[in-house]
Design a protein around this motif. Structure first.
Motif, mmCIF file in Angstrom:
data_model
loop_
_atom_site.group_PDB
_atom_site.id
_atom_site.type_symbol
_atom_site.label_atom_id
_atom_site.label_comp_id
_atom_site.label_asym_id
_atom_site.label_seq_id
_atom_site.Cartn_x
_atom_site.Cartn_y
_atom_site.Cartn_z
ATOM 1 N N VAL A 60 0.697 -1.157 0.030
ATOM 2 C CA VAL A 60 -0.003 0.003 0.018
ATOM 3 C C VAL A 60 0.976 1.242 0.059
ATOM 4 N N LEU A 61 1.618 1.264 0.739
ATOM 5 C CA LEU A 61 2.681 2.412 0.878
ATOM 6 C C LEU A 61 3.529 2.622 -0.303
ATOM 7 N N SER A 62 4.069 1.699 -0.884
ATOM 8 C CA SER A 62 4.968 1.738 -2.015
ATOM 9 C C SER A 62 4.018 2.017 -3.220
ATOM 10 N N GLY A 63 2.941 1.654 -3.118
ATOM 11 C CA GLY A 63 1.955 2.134 -4.237
ATOM 12 C C GLY A 63 1.581 3.754 -4.343
ATOM 13 N N VAL A 64 1.534 4.113 -3.077
ATOM 14 C CA VAL A 64 1.152 5.535 -2.795
ATOM 15 C C VAL A 64 2.389 6.314 -3.410
ATOM 16 N N LEU A 65 3.826 5.771 -2.981
ATOM 17 C CA LEU A 65 4.834 6.420 -3.355
ATOM 18 C C LEU A 65 5.008 6.382 -5.027
ATOM 19 N N LEU A 66 4.530 5.520 -5.584
ATOM 20 C CA LEU A 66 4.737 5.051 -7.018
ATOM 21 C C LEU A 66 3.939 5.912 -7.943
ATOM 22 N N LEU A 67 2.982 6.690 -7.209
ATOM 23 C CA LEU A 67 2.407 7.707 -7.826
ATOM 24 C C LEU A 67 3.295 8.966 -8.328
ATOM 25 N N PHE A 68 4.450 9.191 -7.662
ATOM 26 C CA PHE A 68 5.113 10.162 -7.942
ATOM 27 C C PHE A 68 5.794 10.082 -9.346
ATOM 28 N N TRP A 69 5.732 8.729 -9.958
ATOM 29 C CA TRP A 69 6.294 8.544 -11.263
ATOM 30 C C TRP A 69 5.242 8.199 -12.252
ATOM 31 N N TYR A 70 4.164 7.469 -11.608
ATOM 32 C CA TYR A 70 3.330 6.762 -12.633
ATOM 33 C C TYR A 70 2.335 7.926 -13.041
ATOM 34 N N VAL A 71 1.797 7.815 -14.267
ATOM 35 C CA VAL A 71 0.747 8.674 -14.827
ATOM 36 C C VAL A 71 -0.392 7.723 -15.187
ATOM 37 N N PRO A 72 -1.525 8.077 -14.475
ATOM 38 C CA PRO A 72 -2.854 6.918 -14.714
ATOM 39 C C PRO A 72 -3.455 7.449 -15.989
ATOM 40 N N SER A 73 -2.822 7.216 -17.089
ATOM 41 C CA SER A 73 -3.544 7.758 -18.430
ATOM 42 C C SER A 73 -3.185 6.449 -19.429
ATOM 43 N N VAL A 74 -4.079 5.984 -20.113
ATOM 44 C CA VAL A 74 -4.119 4.859 -20.861
ATOM 45 C C VAL A 74 -2.880 5.528 -22.048
ATOM 46 N N ASN A 75 -2.695 6.613 -22.092
ATOM 47 C CA ASN A 75 -1.789 6.883 -23.323
ATOM 48 C C ASN A 75 -0.365 7.228 -22.660
ATOM 49 N N GLN A 76 -0.168 7.144 -21.509
ATOM 50 C CA GLN A 76 1.148 7.457 -20.860
ATOM 51 C C GLN A 76 1.393 6.675 -19.674
ATOM 52 N N ALA A 77 0.663 5.683 -19.463
ATOM 53 C CA ALA A 77 0.901 4.694 -18.140
ATOM 54 C C ALA A 77 2.330 3.936 -18.455
ATOM 55 N N TYR A 78 2.193 3.341 -19.719
ATOM 56 C CA TYR A 78 3.459 2.450 -20.053
ATOM 57 C C TYR A 78 4.799 3.295 -20.023
ATOM 58 N N GLU A 79 4.667 4.396 -20.825
ATOM 59 C CA GLU A 79 5.737 5.288 -20.869
ATOM 60 C C GLU A 79 6.151 5.725 -19.668
ATOM 61 N N SER A 80 5.492 6.271 -18.718
ATOM 62 C CA SER A 80 5.981 6.587 -17.261
ATOM 63 C C SER A 80 6.509 5.722 -16.639
ATOM 64 N N LEU A 81 6.193 4.254 -16.784
ATOM 65 C CA LEU A 81 7.020 3.276 -15.948
ATOM 66 C C LEU A 81 8.253 2.943 -16.649
ATOM 67 N N GLU A 82 8.416 3.002 -17.904
ATOM 68 C CA GLU A 82 9.575 2.925 -18.527
ATOM 69 C C GLU A 82 10.420 3.937 -18.249
ATOM 70 N N ALA A 83 9.854 5.185 -18.141
ATOM 71 C CA ALA A 83 10.895 6.123 -17.678
ATOM 72 C C ALA A 83 11.501 6.069 -16.046
ATOM 73 N N ALA A 84 10.471 5.422 -15.317
ATOM 74 C CA ALA A 84 10.830 5.207 -14.074
ATOM 75 C C ALA A 84 11.927 4.326 -13.868
ATOM 76 N N ARG A 85 12.490 3.258 -14.943
ATOM 77 C CA ARG A 85 13.531 2.328 -14.921
ATOM 78 C C ARG A 85 14.857 3.157 -14.948
#
Length: 689
Positions: A60-85
Motif C-alpha cells: 500500500v505504501l509503495s503504491g502511494v509513493l509510486l504515484l510520484f512517477w506513474y501517470v494514470p492515463s492509457v496513453n502515458q501509463a506504459y511510458e511513465s513506468l518505462e521512464a522510471a526504470r
C-alpha cells in the motif's frame, strides 16, 4: 481403543480428515526444522498471517509513493513506468517494492489458508474467520489483477480483454465493453481511470474483511512485532534490487500477445480467460466460490460442545475471560444472588470447545460438560490409589488431542496406554485444559511425575493453550503451579506434533526413568538465527521472484483476422401484422382488432464481402430492455494473407434491398497473426485500422 473423541477432539473429524492429516505432515516437518534455529514468534511459517499483513502494508505504501512517477492515463501509463526504470534507486525500486510485496502478500496468504485448511481449523465458530479470509483473498487478487491492467503492456492487454469478456456476459451495459478494445485508438480512457480508482480504493474493503477475520480472536497477532516487519521490508528490498520488476511489450490491441513472462501469483487466471468464454468463466468462478465459502458447513460433521458455567462455583475472578483465545466468555450480572456482582457466561456461538477455561478456574466452575475436572480428578485419585496398593511407581500423562499422542490408545476404564507404559493417561482437547491444582493433586496422591504433551512448537490448535500451560506450570501465570507444593522437576511439558510419536515415546520413557532426555532446549543462538533467516529469506525470495516472472504461452491465433464492428441505431417506424384467430380470442372484446402496429427500431443489417464473395450477412436486433437502443455488432472473420478487396454495407431500415451506408476498402493482410479492424460510427463513418 483410540482416544475418546469426546475428550481428545472437541468436534468430530471433518470429511477427508485422513487426507488433510497427510497433507499437514510437510508443514509440520518444515515448522520443526525452522524451530531448531528460530523461535515461534519469529518463524515465518508460524507467522504467515503477520508476514502477509506486513507485506500488504508495504504494498500500500509503495503504491502511494509510486504515484510520484506513474501517470494514470492509457496513453502515458506504459511510458511513465518505462521512464522510471532510469532511476534504479528511485521509481524503479519503488515499483519493484510494490510488485514483490504484493507477491509476498499473496504467497503468505496462500500458505496461511492452506495451513489452516490442512490443520482442520475452519469449522464451527471459526466459520466467520474462514468466510472473511476467503473474501479477503479474492479481493486481494482482484486488486493485483487490476494493478496489472494499469501497466498497459501485453499482460495488461490480456487482463483487460479477459475481464471485459466476463463483463460483456452481464446485461448491464448498453453495448459490449469489449468493443472499446478492438484498436488502440478506441480504448476507453474513462474506463482506464475507473480501473485506477478501483485499484486504489478496493484495498480499503480488503482491510475491512481483514478486521472481520480476526474480530473473534482475543489478542490477535495482526503484525507480530517490528522484528518481523523489518525482516519483511529488508527481504523485499533485497529481492527488488536483485530482480527489478519490468514490463512486457507495450499493448497493441490489433496484435495477439503470444509468449512473455508474467506474474503467476495474480495472473494465473489468464490461462482460463485466454481460452474460455465469459459464461464458462462465470460458472467456474461461482462454482469455486460456492465450494470454498460453504466449506465450514459441508466439510464438517458437527461442531464442538461449548463450555458451560456452574454459577454457584463462580467467584467472579475473571481469569477464564482473560485466558479464552476466542473471546467466548464474558462477565454478566449475577443470577444466583451470591455476594459477587458478576458471573461468567459462555457464548456458544464463539466457543470452540478447547477447554482452556477449565485450566483457568480454581473452583472448577467452568469447563467442558463431557470432560469435567471433577470426574478426571476422581478417577485419577482412584487409579493412583490402586497403583500404590500394587507398589507401582506410576506417572500421569495429559495428552493433547492434536499432539504426537493424537492416536494413542487409552483404556478409558483404567487409564492405561499401550504407547506409554507406566503412565495413567487422559486425552484432553488442549493442554490448556490441565489445571495446576490437578497436577499438584496427582503428585500429592502418589504420582511419580506428571507429563503434559502439547501441540508442536508454536502451532497450538487453539492458539494459546500451549503458551498458557507453560506459563502456569512455570509459575508465571495464574493459576500457577506452586513451587512450594510441588517440585517443578516432577512436571514435564513436551511440545510435539503428530509426526513425532516415536519421539514422545522415547522422551516419556526417559522422564519415567528420571533422565532428562533429549528435548532440553538451551536457547536460540543469535548466529544460528541470523544464518537461518538468511537462508529462509533467500529461498522465499527466489520462490516469489521466479513465480513473479515465469514464462507464459498465450493461445496462438490460427492466422490473420478481419473484425467489422458498429454501434448504430436502426430506423424508427411502425411494424404492422395481422392477428390470428387465437390471438384475437385471448384479448378483451374491445381489443380484438384485425391488425396491430407497434412502433420501434428496426434491426441493422450487415453484409461483408471479400473479393466479391459475400462471407457474412446478418440482421442485428436493437439492444435495450425495450428494443430501443443501438444495434451492436462485432463480427470476426478469418482472412488469408495478401491484398483483398473488402465491401461492407449497412442497412438501417427494414427494406432488405436498401443499404444506407457502404464502403469499399483495399486491405493488405500480413503473414503474421494480426487483426485488421473496420469500425463504423454514424458521426465518423467507416474507419479502417
Amino acid at each position: 481403543m483410540h482416544l475418546p473423541v469426546v475428550g481428545a477432539r472437541p468436534e468430530p473429524p471433518p470429511r477427508g480428515s485422513g487426507l488433510l492429516e497427510l497433507l499437514e505432515r510437510p508443514f509440520l516437518a518444515l515448522e520443526r526444522l525452522v524451530d531448531r534455529a528460530i523461535p515461534a514468534r519469529l518463524n515465518p511459517f508460524l507467522q504467515t498471517g503477520a508476514v502477509a499483513n506486513w507485506s500488504f502494508l508495504i504494498a500500500v505504501l509503495s503504491g502511494v509513493l509510486l504515484l510520484f512517477w506513474y501517470v494514470p492515463s492509457v496513453n502515458q501509463a506504459y511510458e511513465s513506468l518505462e521512464a522510471a526504470r532510469a532511476q534504479p534507486l528511485g521509481g524503479q525500486l519503488v515499483r519493484s517494492l510494490h510488485r514483490y510485496s504484493s507477491d509476498a502478500c499473496m504467497l503468505f496468504v496462500i500458505l496461511h489458508a492452506v495451513r489452516y485448511t490442512v490443520g482442520r481449523r475452519f469449522g464451527g465458530p471459526r466459520w466467520l474467520a474462514w468466510v472473511t479470509g476467503i473474501a479477503a483473498v479474492a479481493i486481494l487478487w482482484l486488486v493485483g489483477w487490476l494493478g496489472y491492467w494499469l501497466v498497459w503492456d501485453e499482460r495488461a492487454q490480456l487482463v483487460a480483454t479477459g475481464s471485459v469478456r466476463m463483463l460483456d456476459v452481464l446485461p448491464i451495459f448498453a453495448e459490449p465493453v469489449g468493443r472499446s478494445f478492438l484498436v488502440d485508438q478506441t480504448v476507453n480512457s474513462l474506463l482506464f481511470f475507473v480501473v485506477f480508482f478501483a485499484h486504489m480504493m478496493i484495498p480499503l474493503v480488503c482491510g475491512v474483511f481483514m478486521w472481520l477475520h480476526i474480530t473473534r480472536l482475543s489478542r490477535p497477532r495482526f503484525l507480530g512485532g517490528w522484528t518481523i516487519g523489518l525482516w519483511v521490508l529488508g527481504a523485499t528490498i533485497a529481492v527488488s534490487l536483485a530482480w527489478p520488476a519490468t514490463s512486457a511489450g507495450a499493448a497493441a490491441m490489433r496484435e495477439s500477445p503470444e509468449a512473455f513472462s508474467m506474474d503467476w501469483w495474480y495472473l494465473m487466471p489468464l490461462a482460463l480467460t485466454d481460452r474460455l468464454g465469459g459464461g464458462v468463466l462465470w460458472a467456474a468462478a461461482l462454482g469455486v466460490g460456492v465450494v470454498l465459502f460453504s466449506m465450514p458447513w459441508w466439510a464438517t460433521r458437527g461442531r464442538a460442545r461449548a463450555a458451560s458455567v456452574e454459577p454457584s462455583k463462580c467467584n467472579a475472578c475473571e481469569q477464564c475471560v482473560k485466558d479464552c483465545p476466542y473471546g467466548a466468555i464474558t462477565m454478566v450480572p449475577r443470577t444466583d444472588g451470591r455476594r459477587w456482582v458478576t458471573e461468567a457466561r459462555v457464548d456458544a456461538s464463539k466457543c470452540v470447545g478447547c477447554g482452556i477455561c477449565a485450566g483457568s478456574c480454581n473452583t472448577a466452575g467452568i469447563g467442558l460438560p463431557q470432560l469435567t475436572v471433577e470426574d478426571v480428578r476422581r478417577n485419577m485419585d482412584t487409579w493412583l490409589e490402586k497403583a500404590r496398593e500394587r507398589s507401582e511407581a506410576t506417572h500421569v500423562a495429559f495428552l493433547c488431542g492434536s499432539s504426537a499422542a493424537r492416536d494413542f490408545r487409552i483404556d478409558p476404564a483404567t487409564g492405561a496406554c499401550d504407547e506409554l507404559p507406566g503412565y495413567l493417561a487422559w486425552a484432553v482437547p488442549c493442554a490448556g485444559w490441565v489445571h495446576a491444582l490437578t497436577v499438584e493433586r496427582a503428585i500429592r496422591h502418589g504420582a511419580a511425575g506428571v507429563l503434559i504433551v502439547t501441540c508442536g512448537p508454536g502451532s497450538c490448535q487453539f492458539r494459546e493453550g500451549t503458551t498458557w500451560t507453560k506459563l502456569r506450570m512455570g509459575g508465571e501465570r495464574e493459576p500457577e503451579l506452586r513451587a512450594g507444593k510441588v517440585d517443578p522437576s516432577r512436571v514435564r511439558i513436551l511440545s510435539l506434533d503428530p509426526a513425532q510419536r516415536s519421539t514422545l515415546a522415547r522422551e516419556a520413557a526417559a522422564f519415567r526413568q528420571g533422565t532428562a532426555g533429549g528435548r532440553v532446549r538451551r536457547g536460540y543462538s543469535k548466529g544460528r538465527m541470523v544464518a537461518a533467516a538468511v537462508v529462509i529469506t533467500a529461498v522465499l525470495g527466489a520462490v516469489t521472484a521466479v513465480a513473479s516472472d515465469a514464462p507464459y504461452q498465450a493461445p496462438v491465433p490460427d492466422g490473420p483476422e478481419l473484425v467489422v464492428s458498429f454501434a448504430h441505431p436502426g430506423a424508427t417506424g411502425e411494424q404492422c401484422r395481422d392477428l390470428t384467430e387465437e390471438e384475437k380470442a385471448s384479448r378483451p372484446i374491445h381489443m380484438r382488432q384485425d391488425r396491430v402496429c407497434e412502433r420501434g427500431r428496426s434491426p441493422v443489417r450487415l453484409r461483408i464481402a471479400i473479393d466479391g464473395e459475400v462471407v457474412h450477412e446478418q440482421a442485428h436486433d436493437p439492444g435495450g430492455l425495450f428494443g430501443d437502443e443501438h444495434s451492436v455488432a462485432i463480427v470476426r472473420l478469418p482472412i488469408t494473407p495478401g491484398r483483398h478487396q473488402l465491401d461492407v454495407a449497412i442497412g438501417e431500415t427494414r427494406d432488405p434491398t436498401e443499404w444506407t451506408h457502404s464502403t469499399t476498402e483495399s486491405v493488405d493482410i500480413p503473414e503474421r497473426p494480426i487483426r485488421r479492424v473496420l469500425l463504423f460510427d454514424r458521426s465518423r463513418g467507416f474507419e479502417l485500422f
